[in-house]
Design an enzyme around this catalytic site. Structure first.
Site, PDB file in Angstrom:
ATOM      1  N   CYS A  58      14.322 -27.727 -10.295  1.00 20.15           N
ATOM      2  CA  CYS A  58      13.125 -27.430  -9.754  1.00 20.15           C
ATOM      3  C   CYS A  58      13.278 -26.049  -8.917  1.00 20.15           C
ATOM      4  O   CYS A  58      12.252 -25.354  -8.630  1.00 20.15           O
ATOM      5  CB  CYS A  58      12.699 -28.308  -8.395  1.00 20.15           C
ATOM      6  SG  CYS A  58      13.675 -28.385  -7.124  1.00 20.15           S
ATOM      7  N   LYS A  59      14.333 -25.452  -8.671  1.00 12.68           N
ATOM      8  CA  LYS A  59      14.666 -24.211  -8.055  1.00 12.68           C
ATOM      9  C   LYS A  59      14.150 -22.896  -8.807  1.00 12.68           C
ATOM     10  O   LYS A  59      13.966 -21.710  -8.308  1.00 12.68           O
ATOM     11  CB  LYS A  59      15.952 -23.810  -7.742  1.00 12.68           C
ATOM     12  CG  LYS A  59      16.466 -24.940  -6.631  1.00 12.68           C
ATOM     13  CD  LYS A  59      15.989 -24.999  -5.307  1.00 12.68           C
ATOM     14  CE  LYS A  59      16.401 -26.138  -4.338  1.00 12.68           C
ATOM     15  NZ  LYS A  59      15.837 -26.062  -3.060  1.00 12.68           N
ATOM     16  N   ASP A  60      14.189 -23.095 -10.451  1.00 14.99           N
ATOM     17  CA  ASP A  60      13.565 -22.107 -11.159  1.00 14.99           C
ATOM     18  C   ASP A  60      12.065 -21.600 -10.526  1.00 14.99           C
ATOM     19  O   ASP A  60      11.905 -20.194 -10.633  1.00 14.99           O
ATOM     20  CB  ASP A  60      13.208 -22.460 -12.692  1.00 14.99           C
ATOM     21  CG  ASP A  60      14.547 -22.768 -13.280  1.00 14.99           C
ATOM     22  OD1 ASP A  60      15.802 -22.410 -12.480  1.00 14.99           O
ATOM     23  OD2 ASP A  60      14.740 -22.982 -14.385  1.00 14.99           O
ATOM     24  N   ALA A 117      12.732 -19.519  -7.045  1.00 11.16           N
ATOM     25  CA  ALA A 117      13.481 -18.221  -7.476  1.00 11.16           C
ATOM     26  C   ALA A 117      12.911 -17.254  -8.202  1.00 11.16           C
ATOM     27  O   ALA A 117      12.689 -16.089  -7.547  1.00 11.16           O
ATOM     28  CB  ALA A 117      14.758 -18.896  -8.218  1.00 11.16           C
TER      29      ALA A 117
END
Length: 452
Positions: free
Chosen positions: A43-45, A48
């Site tokens: 989920c961090k894409d 970021a």
């Protein structure tokens, strides 16, 4: 032709998948927002890329610059994808508790990885918070991301993940549950969902060793709650600005063991191969099943892929070492089979120094004493210390002069509970009679290690 111009254009629009087996005891439908379908497999894409683009827009990140961030690995991967496409250098500061896979993946996509100790205070100059800030101050033309306090973290989930979930459930969602780390996912998604329907419940999953749950309930930041834990990606020993506690209706805590066990259950029962924080999320939901009704529609967010935990969660040896596997130890023989130490004895006529040498070599604290008739005594570290206090020259005395009573002998089928009753201050171990006249020893530490 239908194609993405670069890998960044494939971020988002992850699937919503109904769970069927692991939630069979719940009265309602449960869906997983499976975020490992993002190109960086977490989920961090989303956040970021949002943080990079916002920093580009306002001039904090300049052409040819260096991106610097403290990360548990997943944010670093998202930043690496953005750095590759947009032409930046990347330094990821990571703690030594993170999986080797995460570190290797970051290096594979061109990031410089700096590893810091986990068990230090956030203000310690060795912490990954402090090292990240220091590197940003020392590195020319650099930008320190600071995902914990960067509002673009929450923004990405408010503008992307929240609307996706709302649309995929056709506005029928009643509960959203997710593990809380930086706070961007729960705060962004939660804010969006509550704007659409104020009755949507937002539940946060915390871990033991983290401060979130108690702070949410009492407003007290309790430093006594802060201690090392295994679960990666959720929980904190600080209060990130991205955690909007007013959006969160309730917190539940999940143990490291349950996080690991339920992570594996998701793979075996649902075919969804996710990481440890997803195990925390689904176990957290199951812990709150009494608050659910038949008409509820629950969405639980799964953060990342299990491929980053192969050497940990999906490694039986790693799980066994920590007592996370569900295999139940019931009998004395089970404990003996788990014990990888050799069975060490000493004879009555040997010198005390011989016993001390064997204790040191094998790292043991109790030794049975034998003679030609069998077991006739015992020796433990407490006996040795007391004997040394009374006579500093004890090393050259025969063991028979200081040995205690022989350990009691039990059959291999004796339950662990019954064995534990025999271990006390006077008898710190018992012997187990095995086949073919062989024996082994069970100590109080073996009993303690069997507690799961």
């Amino acid at each position: 032709m239908n194609y993405a111009k670069n890998i960044l254009e494939t971020i988002g629009n992850t699937p919503l998948v109904q769970l069927n087996h692991i939630v069979k005891d719940l009265p309602c439908k449960v869906f997983a927002k499976v975020e490992y379908f993002n190109p960086g497999h977490s989920c961090k894409d989303r956040m970021a890329l949002q943080m990079v683009e916002d920093a580009e827009a306002d001039g904090r990140l300049k052409p040819g610059g260096t991106i610097i961030e403290g990360t548990s690995g997943n944010t670093g991967m998202g930043l690496a994808l953005a750095a590759i496409v947009k032409g930046y250098k990347l330094i990821c500061v990571i703690t030594d508790k993170q999986s080797k896979e995460k570190m290797d993946i970051l290096r594979a996509v061109g990031a410089k990885v700096v590893v810091c100790p986990t068990d230090v205070e956030p203000t310690d100059p060795r912490s990954y918070y402090s090292v990240s800030k220091r590197l940003s101050e020392e590195t020319p033309n650099s930008w320190y991301v600071n995902q914990y306090d960067n509002p673009s973290n929450t923004k990405a989930n408010y503008t992307q993940t929240g609307p996706e979930i709302w649309n995929q459930t056709n506005g029928k969602i009643t509960h959203f549950i997710v593990g809380v780390g930086t706070g961007g996912t729960i705060s962004g998604v939660g804010k969006y969902l509550k704007e659409q329907n104020p009755n949507v419940k937002v539940w946060g999953v915390d871990t033991y060793g983290s401060v979130f749950k108690k702070y949410h309930e009492t407003g007290i930041f309790d430093e006594n709650e802060v201690y090392s834990y295994v679960t990666e990606g959720i929980g904190e020993d600080i209060l990130p600005k991205n955690v909007n506690f007013s959006v969160i209706d309730h917190f539940t805590k999940v143990t490291d063991k349950d996080a690991a066990v339920y992570c594996r259950k998701l793979a075996l029962e649902e075919g969804i191969f996710v990481g440890m924080s997803s195990g925390s999320a689904i176990k957290g939901l199951l812990q709150m099943k009494d608050q659910l009704k038949p008409d509820d529609v629950v969405v639980v967010l799964f953060h990342d892929s299990g491929s980053r935990y192969i050497a940990k969660i999906f490694n039986d040896d790693w799980m066994q070492e920590r007592g996370y596997l569900d295999k139940q130890l019931k009998t004395a023989e089970d404990l003996v089979n788990k014990n990888d130490k050799p069975f060490v004895v000493v004879r009555t006529e040997e010198l005390v120094s011989h016993a001390v040498d064997r204790m040191r070599t094998h790292r043991i604290a109790q030794i049975p004493v034998i003679d030609t008739t069998g077991f006739v005594g015992s020796l433990n570290d407490s006996d040795l210390l007391q004997a040394y206090v009374e006579n500093p020259e004890i090393a050259e005395k025969p063991i028979k002069e200081i040995m205690g009573k022989p350990y009691k002998v039990v059959s291999k089928d004796t339950t662990i509970h019954e064995v534990s009753k025999l271990i006390n201050q006077d008898h710190q171990a018992v012997l187990v009679a095995l086949e073919n006249g062989k024996h082994h020893i069970i100590t109080k530490y073996d009993i303690i290690n069997s507690i799961q």
